[in-house]
Design an enzyme around this catalytic site. Structure first.
Site, PDB file in Angstrom:
ATOM      1  N   TYR A 225     -10.451  38.115  -3.053  1.00 25.05           N
ATOM      2  CA  TYR A 225     -11.206  39.313  -3.403  1.00 25.05           C
ATOM      3  C   TYR A 225     -11.757  39.931  -2.130  1.00 25.05           C
ATOM      4  CZ  TYR A 225     -14.674  42.231  -5.829  1.00 25.05           C
ATOM      5  OH  TYR A 225     -15.425  43.285  -6.292  1.00 25.05           O
TER       6      TYR A 225
ATOM      7  N   TYR B   5      -6.685  46.746  -9.449  1.00 22.08           N
ATOM      8  CA  TYR B   5      -7.911  46.012  -9.087  1.00 22.08           C
ATOM      9  C   TYR B   5      -8.507  45.367 -10.328  1.00 22.08           C
ATOM     10  CZ  TYR B   5     -12.616  45.831  -6.777  1.00 22.08           C
ATOM     11  OH  TYR B   5     -13.813  45.477  -6.223  1.00 22.08           O
TER      12      TYR B   5
END
Lengths: 388, 143
Positions: free
Chosen positions: A340, A289
């Site tokens: 995202y 991430y």
């Protein structure tokens, strides 16, 4: 290894620039879950668990009703933080099905930032006084995750002599891999090292391209037991280990000296490697991430992939780019260049790698790791093993 | 002194835990009277011994820049005319282990360095709810 829970379906909505979705957030969530159920070969009515994370606005009761679940046997969300819990969804799903609490559990994340405000925009912070928890930073204009992570990253780069090129390499790998992925919001928009350095500063040391995008979209995964998976048509991807948590006394804010600078991933790595019985060098493909590039290089070191002194070489020279990379990394383009969806799209990509279905498919994938957002606690990670 | 980010910028909302820090005109850090542990932000019990005999102590008002970052993107409309500005993490002399957040003022934004010695200065403001005078700690170069 564990392997008493398996992912049997993944699904997504289309991914949009922020504010670009014609659908509401709830519609996006339903689309991703429907697609995941179809991928698994399940009827919506068979689903009986719902897991999300962060400020989830899509009530499990509303979803279970709208999607026609016959019953809801498990609904949960991990406490605290945000995208740090993207992989903790698998931790909870594993517990739910391996403990026999539910049969087919959905983990999902949906966001429509045209309908709701952008994450980290400060839009909710316009009032004249800051509540106690925010009072230590807001009056000083310290008001976003980018700024918090910049303070951590600057000190870490200073202590270890790490240059801007290490951050650039992470961003460039995400962009390169997104050029293979038609789902990616930045597909067809390649990035050069010159473009990277020329892009505007957000907060030093982060240029625009060091930061995740803001997007609209939804992603979902369906988890069940290996026994139930035998009756389904597709490949089942085992959850071989998960980790979630934090070390001692990190502080209510993230800057107290004991852990500064730090990303709080040392213990997540240690728990994961212990539970899986493997080490970082055994990982075939990694999705990590990227809220920002700095936290990625810091967390790579904290989890044991490399030492700070070696990190520029570890991420440099294209060693993270493409399917034949030394360590195939963020193969869909990640938060920086695919979309995202607060990291859950990267958990989906980790499953695709095991199934052999990535647009940037690494070879001979047996161990596929997805790591949640660094810099915020509790951190989380999930390791998937060979498909059955 | 006037405020670094403008006199209309967001103020700390006062609570029992943060009132000493934002009103005393000195650096007030919470200590445990039982075990001597210093902690920040203040809380309802000691994180080292779980004791409840806590008090605020006056620190010398000097410190060291542990990290800093120049902010270029204004996240609040009031900051559009203020960027670039410097945010900093400062270790507080006299309070072992404690860092606080702030700005480094009275200097060029590009001159702030990790390891730099700083001393506290105070911005004046008034709490809009209670009328209490605020003295918000800031930091200026000391070397």
């Amino acid at each position: 290894m564990h392997g008493r829970a398996v992912v049997v379906g993944v699904g997504e909505s289309a991914y949009y620039k922020h504010g670009g979705s014609p659908d509401t957030e709830f519609q996006l969530a339903c689309t991703a879950i429907r697609n995941a159920a179809e991928d698994a070969g399940l009827e919506l009515r068979q689903l009986d668990g719902l897991i999300s994370y962060m400020d989830n606005r899509n009530s499990p009761l509303r979803l279970a009703d709208a999607l026609g679940f016959e019953e809801l046997r498990w609904s949960s969300t991990p406490w605290a933080g945000g995208g740090n819990n993207s992989s903790a969804t698998m931790h909870l799903a594993d517990a739910a099905v391996s403990g026999g609490h539910a049969n087919y559990v959905v983990a999902f994340r949906a966001l429509a930032q045209g309908q709701f405000q952008r994450l980290g925009s400060g839009a909710g912070l316009m009032a004249g006084t800051a509540p106690e928890g925010l009072s230590w930073g807001l009056p000083y204009g310290l008001m976003s995750p980018a700024q918090e992570c910049a303070l951590q990253t600057n000190r870490w780069m200073h202590d270890h002599g790490v240059s801007q090129e290490a951050l650039a390499s992470v961003s460039l790998a995400c962009y390169a891999n997104a050029q293979r992925n038609p789902r990616a919001v930045r597909y067809g928009r390649p990035l050069t090292r010159e473009d990277y350095h020329a892009s505007r500063w957000i907060v030093e040391p982060f240029h625009l391209f060091d930061c995740c995008m803001e997007n609209d979209g939804a992603a979902a995964l369906i988890i069940t037991t290996p026994e139930r998976a035998k009756d389904l048509p597709g490949k089942a991807v085992p959850i071989v280990a998960t980790a979630q948590g934090k070390g001692p006394e990190i502080g209510l804010t993230t800057f107290q000296q004991r852990w500064f600078p730090g990303m709080y991933y040392e213990n997540v790595g240690r728990i994961l490697w212990e539970r899986a019985g493997v080490k970082p060098a055994d990982i075939d493909v990694l999705q990590m991430y990227e809220n920002f590039t700095g936290p990625v290089v810091m967390a790579l070191c904290e989890m044991g992939f490399c030492e700070p002194a070696d990190v520029e070489a570890f991420v440099g020279d294209g060693r993270l780019e493409g399917p034949d990379a030394a360590l195939p990394f963020n193969t869909s383009g990640g938060n920086i260049a695919e979309a995202y969806i607060h990291g859950l799209e990267m958990v989906v990509e980790a499953v695709r790698q095991v199934r052999g279905e990535s647009t940037c498919q690494a070879k001979n994938v047996e161990l596929s790791l997805a790591v949640g957002g660094p810099g915020y606690a509790p951190g989380s990670a999930v390791l998937f093993g060979p498909a059955i | 002194m006037s405020r670094y980010l403008g006199d209309d910028f967001i103020l700390p909302g006062l609570t029992p835990n943060n009132t000493p820090f934002f009103t005393a005109g000195s650096i007030q850090i919470q200590f445990c009277d039982d075990c001597g542990h210093a902690q920040h932000p203040p809380d309802d019990l000691c994180y080292a011994c779980q004791g409840r005999n806590l008090s605020f102590r006056t620190c010398p008002g000097t410190g060291r820049v542990e990290s800093c970052a120049r902010v270029h993107h204004p996240l609040h409309p009031a900051l559009r005319e203020r960027v670039p500005y410097v945010i900093a993490i400062v270790s507080v002399d006299g309070a072992p282990g404690v860092n606080v957040q702030g700005n480094v003022v009275h200097c060029d934004t590009s001159s702030v360095r990790i390891g730099q010695k700083v001393r506290a200065v105070y911005e004046e403001a008034v709490d809009p709810h209670s009328g209490t005078k605020l003295l918000i700690p800031q930091w200026e170069p000391a070397d």
